[in-house]
Enzyme design. Structure first.
Site, mmCIF file in Angstrom:
data_model
loop_
_atom_site.group_PDB
_atom_site.id
_atom_site.type_symbol
_atom_site.label_atom_id
_atom_site.label_comp_id
_atom_site.label_asym_id
_atom_site.label_seq_id
_atom_site.Cartn_x
_atom_site.Cartn_y
_atom_site.Cartn_z
ATOM 1 N N CYS A 61 0.828 -1.210 0.000
ATOM 2 C CA CYS A 61 0.000 0.000 0.000
ATOM 3 C C CYS A 61 0.859 1.255 0.000
ATOM 4 O O CYS A 61 0.588 2.206 -0.722
ATOM 5 C CB CYS A 61 -0.940 -0.011 1.205
ATOM 6 S SG CYS A 61 -1.933 -1.518 1.291
ATOM 7 N N SER A 62 1.897 1.252 0.812
ATOM 8 C CA SER A 62 2.749 2.435 0.950
ATOM 9 C C SER A 62 3.790 2.568 -0.146
ATOM 10 O O SER A 62 4.152 3.679 -0.519
ATOM 11 C CB SER A 62 3.464 2.419 2.310
ATOM 12 O OG SER A 62 2.537 2.623 3.345
#
Length: 166
Positions: A61-62
């Site tokens: 996600c990051s």
């Protein structure tokens, strides 16, 4: 409700939890006060890109998902997108901190919590107890793009994939 699909209306009862960005709570360690964000009302009559991630501060996600939306924000706006928002199962404070950790100020991208994955469960797109990885484009209350990732990679829910369909 069955899985959301292109042509469906965005549900009328969608509320997320959200800590609005203010200069007073701009520091990552400042908490702010969560509010209910009535997405059904706030997004009425607008073009919205909503992307969902399994969790804030997680590697995929990051490192893969969010950066594409940050990098392509101006391109999304140029295509007429009024609101870009991300949701995860994390609480509103974690989502707020994730936005701050990525240098997002104001409402460039809304970092919203899907409490108890209520919305994601409603549309049938969860990954265990977490929100699944997916992207929706809502235009004037209608779903015009709806794609859930078939695996662990960021493909159909990426900013690039969404841009290609706008």
């Amino acid at each position: 409700m069955p899985e959301l699909k292109v042509g469906d209306s965005f549900p009328s009862d969608v509320t997320f939890s959200y800590v609005p960005y203010t200069p007073e709570n701009s520091d990552i360690t400042s908490c702010g006060i969560p509010i209910n964000y009535n997405a059904s009302k706030e997004w009425a009559g607008k073009k919205v890109v909503l992307f969902s991630v399994p969790g804030a501060f997680t590697p995929g996600c990051s490192a893969k998902h969010l950066p594409g939306y940050i990098e392509n924000l101006s391109k999304l706006r140029a295509k007429g997108v009024d609101i870009v928002a991300t949701i995860a199962f994390n609480d509103a404070w974690v989502m707020s901190a994730w936005g701050k950790a990525n240098g997002i100020k104001g409402d460039d991208i809304l970092f919203l919590s899907d409490p108890e994955t209520k919305f994601s469960k409603q549309i049938g797109w969860t990954s265990g107890e977490r929100t699944a990885r997916y992207a929706l484009v809502i235009d004037n209350g209608k779903i015009v793009y709806a794609e859930k990732e078939p695996g662990r990679e960021v493909t159909v829910s990426s900013a690039e994939a969404v841009l290609a369909r706008l």
